[in-house]
Design an enzyme around this catalytic site. Structure first.
Site, PDB file in Angstrom:
ATOM      1  N   ASP A 186       0.836  -1.193   0.000  1.00  0.00           N
ATOM      2  CA  ASP A 186       0.000   0.000   0.000  1.00  0.00           C
ATOM      3  C   ASP A 186       0.881   1.257   0.000  1.00  0.00           C
ATOM      4  O   ASP A 186       1.858   1.325   0.747  1.00  0.00           O
ATOM      5  CB  ASP A 186      -0.869  -0.029   1.263  1.00  0.00           C
ATOM      6  CG  ASP A 186      -1.928   1.053   1.265  1.00  0.00           C
ATOM      7  OD1 ASP A 186      -2.796   1.024   0.388  1.00  0.00           O
ATOM      8  OD2 ASP A 186      -1.879   1.945   2.138  1.00  0.00           O
ATOM      9  N   GLU A 237      13.550 -15.634  -0.577  1.00  0.00           N
ATOM     10  CA  GLU A 237      13.753 -16.790   0.300  1.00  0.00           C
ATOM     11  C   GLU A 237      12.502 -17.666   0.345  1.00  0.00           C
ATOM     12  O   GLU A 237      12.575 -18.883   0.480  1.00  0.00           O
ATOM     13  CB  GLU A 237      14.041 -16.230   1.692  1.00  0.00           C
ATOM     14  CG  GLU A 237      14.707 -17.150   2.642  1.00  0.00           C
ATOM     15  CD  GLU A 237      14.891 -16.410   3.987  1.00  0.00           C
ATOM     16  OE1 GLU A 237      15.384 -15.251   3.985  1.00  0.00           O
ATOM     17  OE2 GLU A 237      14.517 -17.004   5.025  1.00  0.00           O
TER      18      GLU A 237
END
Ligand code: GLC
Length: 482
Positions: A186, A237
């Protein structure tokens, strides 16, 4: 699961409060959303993006977060969230959650405990204006002022403070450990403010007009990219993606948010803002594809979301909206759908003022409530919905449309199914004025925004409306195969 799924995914935005109500209290929730996952799988979406469901006083529909690691009781529990992710994954649907790093709620313990170095406090305000109208500063009891680029209940966090950065990296991991496949970020262009907080130079309401058009000292500052470079290894990851909500002045500036060491995608609001006009669509498509190419990322397309009038209303008719949808879904890259657009919902313009909740309404008179009206699943799916559902929507409830092969819903479903066949580069073909015609491989796409019928070629796969003796009428789009 394929690592590159997001490159041409269809992502369906769920606005939890309005999507589906599991416990009958009139407010949508995560159990309600979970019950509708089979519908979304049937529709054929690749992923859902959940707007905020975190603990929040809901002064800005949940974009005012009071606990980044919990679910608001009105939306359910963390366990409900885990079940939703589990079921979605079982159905082959990825889950993207919203993260709101630019500001927290003023009810967040960080703010309530008085951690002023986590926010932006000053002895004197500057001339910055809130996106929701009025000054961007509010004074507290001891005379200091805090910055809020949005509502006064949404104080901006201080991203120059390493503790804030560490906290958000940890929040990312919290949700990644629960299995999310990505984040929609956002106000991704807002976290870093220009050094010394210089005045913008106008404070008569004109800063708002510059949003996404010009450069302001509180948006799209270079320093923001360092944050995404810190986030990217974490996302990698877990094999997750980041999508920026960044209102910036040009596709070039937008492209800086994406790439192998920053985010995967950014919303392409130029497409959403384009007029229903062949020239505007073509210009935006060409520019967006060229810029995305430069950074080796696919572009994204979106026509409706929880902040803008629904595209049926913006374009003036369902026919036009469906034509634009068929255009969007034929473009290379990924597409974002907003809950309810597959039913052809229009904007609810006549909500009584006292029911409007958008904080921008009080400050500017403009409200985003009309696109947040609860989804009409059946005639009686909602008891006491938090915003009233218009009677006209009773003719287009999801259950009625599922059963009708000619419905807007089945049109969307068919488009999502056939979309998988459209691949390859977009190549423009010569076409009369007001008509868009391009090819992708052996498939042709026509969009008629002129005043006359236009001829088409190929075997028709899907059209957004009836043809006229084999020709494509105005305000209609079509996919065909050679
Ligand atoms: C984004 C959201 C919008 C929210 C604002 C402040 O623009 O999409 O709904 O009001 O950020 O968080």
């Amino acid at each position: 699961m394929n690592d590159d799924w997001w490159r041409n995914a269809v992502v369906y935005q769920v606005y939890p409060r309005s999507f589906a109500d599991g416990n009958g209290d009139g407010v949508g929730d995560l159990p309600g959303a979970r019950e509708r996952l089979p519908y979304l799988a049937w529709l054929g979406v690749d992923a859902i993006w959940l707007s905020p469901f975190y603990t929040s006083p809901l002064h800005d529909g949940g974009y005012d977060v009071a606990d980044y690691r919990d679910v608001d009781p009105r939306f359910g529990t963390l366990h409900d969230f885990d079940l939703l992710v589990r079921d979605a994954h079982e159905l082959g649907i990825r889950v993207i959650v919203d993260i709101v790093p630019n500001h927290s709620s003023n009810e967040h313990p960080w703010f309530k405990e008085g951690r002023r170095d986590w926010y932006i406090f000053r002895d004197r305000p500057n001339d910055w204006e809130s996106v929701f109208g009025g000054p961007a500063w509010t004074q507290v009891e001891d005379g200091q002022w805090y910055l809020h680029l949005f509502d006064p209940t949404q104080p901006d966090l201080n991203w120059e403070n390493p503790a804030v950065r560490a906290e958000f990296r940890d929040i990312l991991r919290f949700w990644l450990d629960r299995g999310v496949d990505g984040f929609r970020i956002d106000v991704a262009h807002g976290m870093i403010k220009a050094d010394g907080l210089p005045d913008a130079g106008t404070n008569d309401g004109r800063q708002i007009e510059m949003l996404g058009r010009g450069r302001l000292p509180y948006f799209d500052q270079d320093g923001v990219h360092q944050i995404y470079r810190e986030w990217r290894p974490i996302l990698d990851e877990y094999g997750a993606i980041g999508v920026a909500e960044a209102w910036v002045e040009s596709p070039q500036r937008l492209a800086r948010y994406i790439g192998p060491d920053e985010l995967h995608q950014a919303f392409n609001f130029d497409f959403l803002l384009a007029d229903f006009d062949a020239k505007s669509f073509r210009a935006v498509i060409d520019k967006s594809l060229a810029e995305a190419d430069l950074v080796g990322a696919p572009t994204t397309w979106v026509l409706s979301n929880h902040d803008k009038h629904r595209h049926v209303t913006r374009y003036g008719s369902l026919a036009r909206a469906k034509a634009a949808t068929l255009l969007m879904l034929a473009l290379p890259g990924s597409a974002y759908l907003y809950n309810g657009e597959e039913l052809g919902l229009d904007e609810v313009l006549d909500l009584p003022d006292e029911l409007r909740e958008d904080p921008a309404f009080k400050r500017t008179g403009e409200s985003r409530d009309g696109c947040r009206v609860p989804i009409p699943w059946t005639e009686d799916a909602w008891t006491r919905p938090w915003l009233p559902i218009p009677a006209r929507w009773m003719a287009i409830t999801a259950d009625k449309q599922e059963a009708d092969p000619d419905s807007t819903l089945n049109f969307y479903r068919e488009a999502l199914r056939l979309r998988h066949e459209l691949s390859g580069l977009l190549v423009w073909c010569e076409a009369p004025d007001g008509v868009l015609h391009f090819r992708r491989g052996r498939h042709h796409v026509f969009v008629n925004i002129s005043e006359q019928d236009t001829p088409i070629t190929g075997k028709v796969l899907l059209a957004s409306g009836p043809l006229n003796a084999g020709a494509l009428p105005p305000d209609t789009a079509l996919w065909s195969a050679e």
